[in-house]
Structures are given as C-alpha cells and as structure tokens.
Motif scaffolding. Sequence first.
Motif, mmCIF file in Angstrom:
data_model
loop_
_atom_site.group_PDB
_atom_site.id
_atom_site.type_symbol
_atom_site.label_atom_id
_atom_site.label_comp_id
_atom_site.label_asym_id
_atom_site.label_seq_id
_atom_site.Cartn_x
_atom_site.Cartn_y
_atom_site.Cartn_z
ATOM 1 N N ASN A 95 0.606 -1.161 -0.068
ATOM 2 C CA ASN A 95 -0.335 -0.333 0.203
ATOM 3 C C ASN A 95 0.744 1.107 -0.250
ATOM 4 O O ASN A 95 1.791 1.724 1.088
ATOM 5 C CB ASN A 95 -0.953 -0.254 1.346
ATOM 6 C CG ASN A 95 -2.143 -0.767 1.889
ATOM 7 O OD1 ASN A 95 -1.957 -1.027 0.384
ATOM 8 N ND2 ASN A 95 -1.930 -1.512 2.059
ATOM 9 N N ILE A 96 0.358 1.736 -1.039
ATOM 10 C CA ILE A 96 1.439 3.359 -1.653
ATOM 11 C C ILE A 96 -0.035 4.334 -1.154
ATOM 12 O O ILE A 96 -1.019 4.949 -2.162
ATOM 13 C CB ILE A 96 1.876 3.796 -2.027
ATOM 14 C CG1 ILE A 96 3.062 2.467 -2.650
ATOM 15 C CG2 ILE A 96 2.818 4.909 -2.229
ATOM 16 C CD1 ILE A 96 4.123 2.516 -3.639
ATOM 17 N N LYS A 97 0.307 5.486 0.475
ATOM 18 C CA LYS A 97 -0.886 6.273 0.248
ATOM 19 C C LYS A 97 0.369 7.524 0.312
ATOM 20 O O LYS A 97 1.427 7.874 1.069
ATOM 21 C CB LYS A 97 -0.964 6.251 1.622
ATOM 22 C CG LYS A 97 -2.176 5.173 2.112
ATOM 23 C CD LYS A 97 -3.100 4.994 3.662
ATOM 24 C CE LYS A 97 -3.100 3.744 3.185
ATOM 25 N NZ LYS A 97 -4.484 3.491 4.852
ATOM 26 N N ILE A 98 -0.314 8.299 -0.045
ATOM 27 C CA ILE A 98 -0.067 9.858 -0.724
ATOM 28 C C ILE A 98 -0.926 10.787 -0.274
ATOM 29 O O ILE A 98 -2.142 11.073 -1.147
ATOM 30 C CB ILE A 98 0.391 10.200 -2.327
ATOM 31 C CG1 ILE A 98 2.092 8.981 -2.896
ATOM 32 C CG2 ILE A 98 1.146 12.019 -3.028
ATOM 33 C CD1 ILE A 98 2.254 9.715 -4.117
ATOM 34 N N ALA A 99 -0.272 12.137 0.248
ATOM 35 C CA ALA A 99 -1.557 12.806 0.525
ATOM 36 C C ALA A 99 -1.798 13.757 -0.220
ATOM 37 O O ALA A 99 -1.123 13.892 -1.154
ATOM 38 C CB ALA A 99 -0.748 14.100 2.135
ATOM 39 N N PRO A 100 -2.686 14.021 -0.489
ATOM 40 C CA PRO A 100 -3.826 14.754 -1.877
ATOM 41 C C PRO A 100 -3.511 16.228 -1.082
ATOM 42 O O PRO A 100 -3.193 16.658 -0.236
ATOM 43 C CB PRO A 100 -5.291 14.669 -1.827
ATOM 44 C CG PRO A 100 -5.357 13.844 -0.556
ATOM 45 C CD PRO A 100 -4.202 13.413 -0.011
ATOM 46 N N LEU A 101 -2.958 17.645 -1.899
ATOM 47 C CA LEU A 101 -3.136 18.836 -2.058
ATOM 48 C C LEU A 101 -4.802 19.387 -1.370
ATOM 49 O O LEU A 101 -5.046 18.480 -1.997
ATOM 50 C CB LEU A 101 -2.915 19.697 -2.911
ATOM 51 C CG LEU A 101 -1.417 18.868 -4.043
ATOM 52 C CD1 LEU A 101 -1.449 19.990 -5.220
ATOM 53 C CD2 LEU A 101 -0.701 19.676 -2.685
ATOM 54 N N THR A 102 -4.772 20.090 -0.577
ATOM 55 C CA THR A 102 -6.255 21.113 0.103
ATOM 56 C C THR A 102 -6.992 21.795 -1.011
ATOM 57 O O THR A 102 -5.769 21.768 -2.239
ATOM 58 C CB THR A 102 -5.776 21.684 0.988
ATOM 59 O OG1 THR A 102 -4.658 22.738 0.943
ATOM 60 C CG2 THR A 102 -5.216 21.022 2.034
ATOM 61 N N ASP A 103 -7.725 22.180 -1.345
ATOM 62 C CA ASP A 103 -8.314 23.351 -2.489
ATOM 63 C C ASP A 103 -7.082 24.292 -2.344
ATOM 64 O O ASP A 103 -7.024 24.116 -3.210
ATOM 65 C CB ASP A 103 -9.427 23.588 -2.246
ATOM 66 C CG ASP A 103 -10.832 21.906 -1.952
ATOM 67 O OD1 ASP A 103 -10.400 20.625 -3.060
ATOM 68 O OD2 ASP A 103 -11.763 22.202 -1.751
ATOM 69 N N ALA A 104 -7.215 24.514 -1.498
ATOM 70 C CA ALA A 104 -6.316 26.038 -1.105
ATOM 71 C C ALA A 104 -4.810 25.921 -1.558
ATOM 72 O O ALA A 104 -4.387 26.479 -2.640
ATOM 73 C CB ALA A 104 -6.051 26.814 0.623
ATOM 74 N N GLN A 105 -4.339 24.953 -1.667
ATOM 75 C CA GLN A 105 -2.798 24.425 -1.601
ATOM 76 C C GLN A 105 -2.940 24.355 -3.410
ATOM 77 O O GLN A 105 -2.087 24.714 -4.273
ATOM 78 C CB GLN A 105 -2.385 23.039 -0.999
ATOM 79 C CG GLN A 105 -2.015 23.314 0.210
ATOM 80 C CD GLN A 105 -1.698 21.741 0.509
ATOM 81 O OE1 GLN A 105 -2.394 20.664 0.230
ATOM 82 N NE2 GLN A 105 -0.836 22.245 1.501
ATOM 83 N N SER A 106 -4.222 23.593 -4.077
ATOM 84 C CA SER A 106 -3.872 23.725 -5.690
ATOM 85 C C SER A 106 -4.409 24.531 -6.028
ATOM 86 O O SER A 106 -4.141 24.908 -7.528
ATOM 87 C CB SER A 106 -5.664 22.198 -5.584
ATOM 88 O OG SER A 106 -5.588 22.347 -6.781
ATOM 89 N N ASP A 107 -4.879 25.485 -5.463
ATOM 90 C CA ASP A 107 -5.744 27.077 -6.422
ATOM 91 C C ASP A 107 -3.923 27.362 -6.172
ATOM 92 O O ASP A 107 -3.863 27.933 -7.155
ATOM 93 C CB ASP A 107 -6.527 27.763 -5.299
ATOM 94 C CG ASP A 107 -8.397 26.905 -5.564
ATOM 95 O OD1 ASP A 107 -8.311 26.186 -6.660
ATOM 96 O OD2 ASP A 107 -8.902 27.130 -4.687
ATOM 97 N N LYS A 108 -3.657 27.442 -5.449
ATOM 98 C CA LYS A 108 -1.991 28.588 -5.652
ATOM 99 C C LYS A 108 -1.437 27.622 -6.487
ATOM 100 O O LYS A 108 -0.706 28.616 -7.077
ATOM 101 C CB LYS A 108 -1.897 28.328 -4.015
ATOM 102 C CG LYS A 108 -2.019 29.234 -3.219
ATOM 103 C CD LYS A 108 -1.791 29.394 -1.317
ATOM 104 C CE LYS A 108 -0.205 29.443 -1.756
ATOM 105 N NZ LYS A 108 0.124 28.934 -0.017
ATOM 106 N N ALA A 109 -1.719 26.486 -6.328
ATOM 107 C CA ALA A 109 -0.055 26.179 -7.517
ATOM 108 C C ALA A 109 -1.118 26.587 -8.694
ATOM 109 O O ALA A 109 0.615 26.332 -9.775
ATOM 110 C CB ALA A 109 -0.378 24.686 -7.025
ATOM 111 N N ILE A 110 -2.428 26.145 -8.877
ATOM 112 C CA ILE A 110 -2.353 26.015 -10.505
ATOM 113 C C ILE A 110 -2.259 27.692 -10.802
ATOM 114 O O ILE A 110 -1.585 28.505 -12.076
ATOM 115 C CB ILE A 110 -4.349 25.986 -10.360
ATOM 116 C CG1 ILE A 110 -4.049 24.537 -10.559
ATOM 117 C CG2 ILE A 110 -4.325 26.519 -12.011
ATOM 118 C CD1 ILE A 110 -5.419 24.277 -10.693
#
Length: 216
Positions: free
Chosen positions: A12-27
């Motif tokens: 099992n490999i689990k990667i933490a997803p980006l939050t909506d705020a982090q995703s918006d900042k990155a985009i």
Amino acid sequence: MQGSQCTTYRINIKIAPLTDAQSDKAIDALAEQAIFSAQLLAGEMPQEIEQAFESAMVSLFPSQRHDLETDCSCPDYANPCKHVAASHYILGERFDEDPFLIFRLRGRTQEQVMQELRKRRAGADEAIEEETEESKAGSALEDCVANYWEFGAPLEGYSVAIRPPTIEMPLIKRLGAASFVPDPGIESLLRDAYETIGHKALQIAFQEQKADGKAA
C-alpha cells in the motif's frame, strides 16, 4: 508484489492529496507562466514545473514524512522494504510514461488541472485584450492617411529569435484527438508535414538573415 519466493505480498502506498487552497495556489502560479500553461494545455509536463509549485509554497511531490505512507505485508520489519522500494521504481517508470500521474496521486486529474488553467488563462487573455484595445485608442484614421505606411519607430533595435517551437505541434495537441481520423491519429499523420514545413521555414528565415548580413 512477488519477491524471490513464490509468496505474493500486498503493498500500500498512500500519498496525501493537496488541499483545495494548495491546489488553487499552485494552478495560479502555473497560469502566470505562459510557457507552463502552453505545455500543460498541449498535454506536456514542463520540466521546471516544481519551480512553479515552490513559488506558491506548495510541493508537487511528497516533501514531508506524513505526505507518503507505505506498507507491505511481508515479514520484513524495515519500511520501506525491498518490495516497497521496487514499487517505487515501477512508479517512477509510470511517471515517465504518464507525467500527469503525479497530479492524480495528489488529488487532481489531468482534466481538472487543464480546466482550471483554461479558466485562468481565459481571464488573463481577456484582460490583455481589454488593455490592448484601450492602448489602441488614438488618432482617427483620416488624420493618419498621409503617413499610414510609415513606421512609427525604427526597427534596428528590434530583436527576433528564430528557433524551433518549444512544444511540438501545439495547436494539434491542444485540440486533442480527432474522432473522425482513424488510428494512428491526426497527430501521427501530420507530424512529417509539420516537420517539413518547420525546417523549410527555418531555412528560409536563416537565408534571409544571411542575405541581410551581406547587404549590410
């Protein structure tokens, strides 16, 4: 994952997803760079994409221990064990085949990223268009007829860089696969024509440059 023995182990490999705020900042950061937007919209992953994420104080790849969790059903107490390490190599190969996989692992599909980029770029393009229209306001045409064909400023200092495109066949890639074209698809069918036309255009351009240099 199967090791040297016949036993198969579950990983099992689990990667933490980006939050909506982090995703918006990155985009937002990606949309500010025209070349990043162009490459992503053409279906290509920019090599320097992590720089855009860093400028937004967001990491595309897991940067902290809790961002990545791994587990293997093998009896080895070490984590990562050799089976998890092998899975990482396989995952790395998948990244080479599909760079957008990292977006999915971080909670955003390629389609979602592209859609958000288009929204932001559309807003930026509208702002540029409005600004251009405002800057165009000037003298009426009838007042400029006498010197209409004259250059408003000298062109000696105007620099032109002639080079192959950064993205291969960007318009075709942006339009996507054409449903009315059978396999191998329109991109494969037009690639040779695009390359021939591109080489010919560069050849003509450099010949003109040489001619201008001799004339000077």
